[in-house]
Design an enzyme around this catalytic site. Sequence first.
Site, PDB file in Angstrom:
ATOM      1  N   GLU A   1      -1.098  25.659   0.316  1.00  0.00           N
ATOM      2  CA  GLU A   1      -0.597  25.983   1.647  1.00  0.00           C
ATOM      3  C   GLU A   1       0.221  27.267   1.729  1.00  0.00           C
ATOM      4  OE1 GLU A   1      -1.130  24.720   4.471  1.00  0.00           O
ATOM      5  OE2 GLU A   1      -1.898  22.701   4.201  1.00  0.00           O
TER       6      GLU A   1
ATOM      7  N   SER B   1      22.421 -36.239   1.168  1.00  0.00           N
ATOM      8  CA  SER B   1      23.206 -36.678   0.001  1.00  0.00           C
ATOM      9  C   SER B   1      23.708 -35.536  -0.870  1.00  0.00           C
ATOM     10  CB  SER B   1      22.348 -37.610  -0.865  1.00  0.00           C
ATOM     11  OG  SER B   1      21.977 -38.770  -0.149  1.00  0.00           O
TER      12      SER B   1
END
Length: 708
Positions: A95, A355
């Site tokens: 690029e 419990s």
Amino acid sequence: MGQSIAERRFAAHWGKWAVVGCLLLIGLGGLASGLTWLDQRFAPSLPRDKAISQLVLDRNGQLLRAFTVENGRWRLPVSLDEVDPLFVQMLLAYEDKRFFQHPGIDSAAVIRATGQLLRNGRIISGASTITMQLARLLEPRDERSLLAKLMQALRALQLERRLSKREILEAYLTLAPYGGNIEGIRAASLAYFAKEPARLSPAEAAMLIALPQLPEARRPDLHPTQARKARDRVLARMADAGVLSRQDAEQAQGQRLVSRRHHFPALAAHSAEAARRLAPDAKLYRLTIDRQKQAALEQLARDAKAKLPAHLSIAMLLVDHASGEVLARVGSPDFADETSKGYVDMTRAVRSPGSTLKPFIYGLAFEDGLVHPSTLIDDKPSAFDSYRPSNFDMAFQGTVTVAQALQMSLNIPAVSLLNHVGPLRLLARMRNAGISPILPGTAAPGLAIGLGGLGVTLEDLVTLFTALPRDGHAVKLHEIFGEAASSSAQIASDPVLSALGAWYVSDILRGTPPPDGAPRHQLAFKTGTSYGYRDAWSVGFDGRYVLGVWVGRADGTAIPGLSGRASAAPLLFDAFARIGGTTPLRLTRPKNAYAATTSELPVPLQHFLAPALSVANHKPGTAAPPLIVYPPQNAKIDLGLGAGGAQQPVALKIQDGAPPFRWMVNGHPLAGAERRRTSSWQANERGFSTLTVIDAAGRTDSVTVFLE
């Protein structure tokens, strides 16, 4: 002596040029000032003006999940240190070869592109630098004209004055389009390769370089042929430029193109949402959660959920009991599941604990010297004023040791001990852990709290259980990384149990038989089932972790057959296996703890006798009438009737009364009479039904339920 004529002419000549030079400098200075004013007056958009996805990271900095920005776009921040150096090298070669030399405009590239245009009559290659492309991303323009290109060039010059080259490159890598709602290399790498961009193959790097040029036309998940051609052209260019060898480029071109889009990481949804609520504007959230453990438990929850009815949910909470750090939190198997209300975080939902509080009742009794693990205790029908508890299976075990009573989770022994240590004392010790139980109504707490007659969260239970391997001191849980409080703030100033009580309880729970098929890990654990079969619990700990599991429906509907041992305990053992197995639980025996058989105990400790009124000793005719304990009044029970028929029968359970018993449904008797206190009924129709039981003395009890 006076100056000569030549000297005077020389002075006059250069004097004029000096004046002209001064005027020129003044003009240039004014021009420079004017350009500076224009640059400031018409400042460019900067990368910080763009919204960036909020990230949630785990304790090691790994991505747990990200949140989209405007229009549902994924735009994840990235630094050069997080990107494969080969990708950066290939990007610049493709690029912008002179990125680190030009001021934002590459004059050599402009001259080259212009010459190609004049010679060929069409554009052969562009002259846009990465800085110019960043300018276009920051200020998008629909038109593609010479004026638009000029504006990009001017903006590029402005950006170069304000940002370093590194900042420009990082901004481009964050904002570059990669098709659909994906922006930036990090989001693209996660979407197309399911990994971070720190390590990319040449083929993967080439694909990510080719995509931003034509992001929609080259999407590998939609247009794999075009994507592959574009990728291979980049690889060929890299070979020509010497970035890759011919052999590496050709090998990369021969690799299969991944033509699917992956889901973004979406772990710890409930924890991430909770962190955002605490700091909505933060860009980054760091949690104490361990990504691997979180992923393992979420997968376990999904696997288990697939075998359960659609409306059921599962929650799990894993903590380090040395530090209080939350290592995994599964609020539900699927955050987006509407059927099971997956958006509800069941680790923070208040429910009845069944419990699971019994270990702390026993711990207080050990602390007081009331009993020893080898003390005998009676499990028989008993009444405590107007309270008549019964066991889960409606049976009684007779005389057992205290250790056996806790391991078997018998109700009568637990209530007998709570009757001595006191419900208020149990609540006070729970509050020492920093939790606030929710009590029903305004009456003083009674013995029922020992069997789940109050409200707590899974987080509360896990916090309580951190006290057992820590000599009775609970640790404060925290989930935001770096917020580890001082030891004085982490540990409750007052203990939940004494070291003696915590040691006895932990040693007993370590000997609890595991559920069927589970490995015999060095794991201490307790299960619980709430009244009406609405919640199944299991909480366990080893030498490093405490893990809590909950199974039930988020809306609290009763579930026939649900129990802590059958539904939650197998998940507990499986969870420990998936996070790497258990760490041996090494308990330091307190000096005042001792091992002894029942006969070796002092006589007062050999047999605990509760001053409760035994129902078995009542005179004939005074026995309590029958009481339907399941299904409870106004229960809403999901039997799958809407799917074309009942999937399972309704369990029927009664307490007290004189056998044999007869059942009626909506006035119609069920076949036969039974002496058993448990039965079942196969329902076939949705809606309300009234169940009635009649005992041998003609006494009745009725409940109305809704079946679906």
